[in-house]
Scaffold this active site. Structure first.
Site, short mmCIF file in Angstrom:
data_model
loop_
_atom_site.label_atom_id
_atom_site.label_comp_id
_atom_site.label_asym_id
_atom_site.label_seq_id
_atom_site.Cartn_x
_atom_site.Cartn_y
_atom_site.Cartn_z
N HIS A 157 31.72 43.80 46.04
CA HIS A 157 31.19 42.81 45.32
C HIS A 157 31.53 42.42 43.81
O HIS A 157 31.01 42.13 42.98
CB HIS A 157 29.59 42.74 45.42
CG HIS A 157 29.07 43.20 46.66
ND1 HIS A 157 28.67 42.17 47.30
CD2 HIS A 157 28.75 44.36 47.27
CE1 HIS A 157 28.19 42.60 48.51
NE2 HIS A 157 28.34 44.04 48.38
N LYS A 284 49.86 33.59 24.61
CA LYS A 284 49.59 33.75 26.23
C LYS A 284 50.73 34.59 26.88
O LYS A 284 52.03 34.61 26.69
CB LYS A 284 49.46 32.48 26.88
CG LYS A 284 48.18 31.76 26.66
CD LYS A 284 46.81 32.42 26.89
CE LYS A 284 46.80 32.44 28.30
NZ LYS A 284 46.30 31.13 28.71
N GLU A 291 49.68 33.47 40.55
CA GLU A 291 49.06 32.46 40.94
C GLU A 291 49.71 31.62 41.90
O GLU A 291 49.24 31.00 42.86
CB GLU A 291 48.76 31.70 39.66
CG GLU A 291 47.90 32.63 38.65
CD GLU A 291 48.00 31.96 37.34
OE1 GLU A 291 48.12 30.82 37.11
OE2 GLU A 291 48.10 32.73 36.12
#
Ligand code: ARG
Length: 465
Positions: A157, A284, A291
């Site tokens: 979970h 960044k 992705e």
């Protein structure tokens, strides 16, 4: 009369826009080599059984070889007016060798021809995909080997569950990829079948030898049923299904790498080679490649669904709908090959932040099961042991501490069974070490998994030599 190769019964020309929409040359040009190889084998068979003469075969085969060379040198210009790869090649062949080119299409149709090309296309790519899967697996094993004693939280979970060895986690992906390998390997069985000789659907009156043609092409056997031969796309659906499962596995790993390279986790850092920056935010470092692989997974699922939908209501045998079968398969091949290669390099160059992973289990409750197991091993029914451990976790949360911070005295308020050795059991590395069950995260068990994998990979490489 229409100029088309099939134009005999037509008075008028086809609508040009319809011709452009109906043409598949932009897609099936990717099977040009396979189309020519298939034709060479077919012509060879035709002369082998005496349907065409040796001299005619030589003319046809030499012409085809020339076309192949010119095609691969980028010298040929195929047109939509000639619809597809089959008619484009035949048109060029006719220009080269004249009317004898027309004998090539004896005892075949474009229906068995296109099916053959598609089989040959996939037959060529599957070994490469299998090899790429093995390379990725061996990189997973390398990384596991280096990280046998790297301790991290295992999650359920997405919550801390129990401490695990990072190698154990990596070997879970090794196992998934092993099943992918098996599936693509099996894929070869239905791919390496030869539909040529089925002609349009009913077979042919000519005394062909389809076993000979299959053999020429390195295919295992002709289809048993000519209607099935031209209608079947199971091999492509199996491929897309295998690719979807493979992509699902890769996408899960990519998702975790995205999470783990976030500021909150910092478990891993990707090499600059597989990251991108932001055009506005100078700090960044984005895991774009992961992705993108996640994104492409959806596209591959789409290709599988598209082909299943194409097939679901298709009456036997050939229908033009089948022309839509190839683009998704080509796109999938063109994606999974570089993806497997890139992921192999990505994990090989990924920095693993072992300290950070360890810290994550040093101050958490992922050792609560150890405490329950401790009591239960001393004879307390597991349910009661579980309750006590739960109550102790609640107490710690209230008092802002962890199980290992509680004194023996405090523990005794909950059970007399606690002794000094509980503190040993609560240590993450002891929790891992004490797991001896087959396939578990215990260091010894993971070591065995790694050795077994190495043995398997090595055995196969020797086998291939
Ligand atoms: N371009 C066609 C395809 O990809 C080739 C087969 C055409 N057959 C026919 N009967 N129209 O499916």
């Amino acid at each position: 009369m229409s100029e088309k190769l099939w134009g005999g019964r037509f008075n008028g020309d086809a609508n040009d826009l319809f011709l452009r929409l109906g043409a598949s040359i932009n897609v099936d040009i990717k099977m040009a080599n396979e189309d020519i190889e298939g034709s060479i084998a077919h012509a060879t068979m035709l002369s082998h059984v005496g349907i065409i003469t040796e001299a005619e075969k030589d003319q046809i085969v030499n012409g085809l070889k020339e076309i192949k060379e010119e095609f691969n040198e980028g010298k040929l210009h195929f047109t939509y007016q000639n619809e597809d790869i089959h008619m484009n090649v035949e048109t060029v062949l006719t220009e080269k060798i004249g009317a004898v080119a027309g004998k090539l299409h004896t005892a075949r149709s474009r229906n068995d021809q296109v099916a053959l090309d598609f089989h040959l296309y996939l037959k060529k790519r599957l070994p490469q995909i299998l090899e790429l899967i093995r390379s990725f697996q061996s990189e997973l094993v390398n990384l596991a080997d280096e990280n046998l004693e790297t301790i991290m939280p295992g999650y359920t979970h997405l919550q801390h569950a129990q401490p695990i060895s990072f190698a154990h986690y990596l070997m879970a992906y090794y196992e998934m990829l092993d099943r992918d390998y098996d599936r693509f390997e099996f894929n070869q069985k239905h791919t390496n079948m030869s539909p040529i000789g089925a002609a349009a659907l009913a077979g042919t009156t000519f005394p062909i030898d389809p076993h000979f043609t299959a053999n020429e092409l390195g295919l295992d056997a002709p289809y048993n049923n000519s209607i099935d031969a031209v209608s079947d796309r199971d091999f492509a659906i199996e491929f897309l299904s295998n690719a979807s499962i493979l992509m699902m596995h890769l996408s899960r790993l990519c998702e975790e790498i995205c999470l783990w390279s976030s500021y909150e986790f910092k478990y891993v850092e990707l090499s600059d080679a597989f990251s991108t920056g932001s055009s506005i935010m100078p700090q960044k470092k984005n895991p774009d490649m992961c992705e993108l692989i996640r994104g492409k997974t959806g596209v591959v699922y789409g290709h599988l669904n598209a082909l299943l939908a194409t097939m679901k209501s298709l009456p036997l045998a050939y229908n033009k709908d089948l022309q839509e079968d190839k683009a998704g398969v080509f796109d999938t091949v063109e994606n999974i090959e570089p993806i497997l290669q890139l992921m192999t390099e990505m994990i090989a160059t990924m920095q693993v932040n072992k300290d950070r992973m360890l810290q994550a289990v040093e101050k958490d409750f992922s050792n609560a099961t150890e405490l329950a197991d401790y009591l239960s091993a001393k004879g307390l029914p597991f349910r009661q042991a579980h309750r006590i451990a739960g109550e102790l976790v609640a107490k710690c949360i209230n008092e802002n501490c962890y199980l290992q911070d509680l004194s023996l005295e405090q523990l005794h308020n909950y059970s007399d069974l606690f002794e000094e050795d509980i503190y040993e059991d609560l240590k993450p590395h002891v929790a891992i070490q004490r797991r001896k069950s087959y396939g578990s995260t215990g260091f010894n068990e993971v070591h065995k998994q790694i050795e077994k994998a190495k043995e398997k990979l090595k055995g196969e490489m020797n086998h291939e030599e």
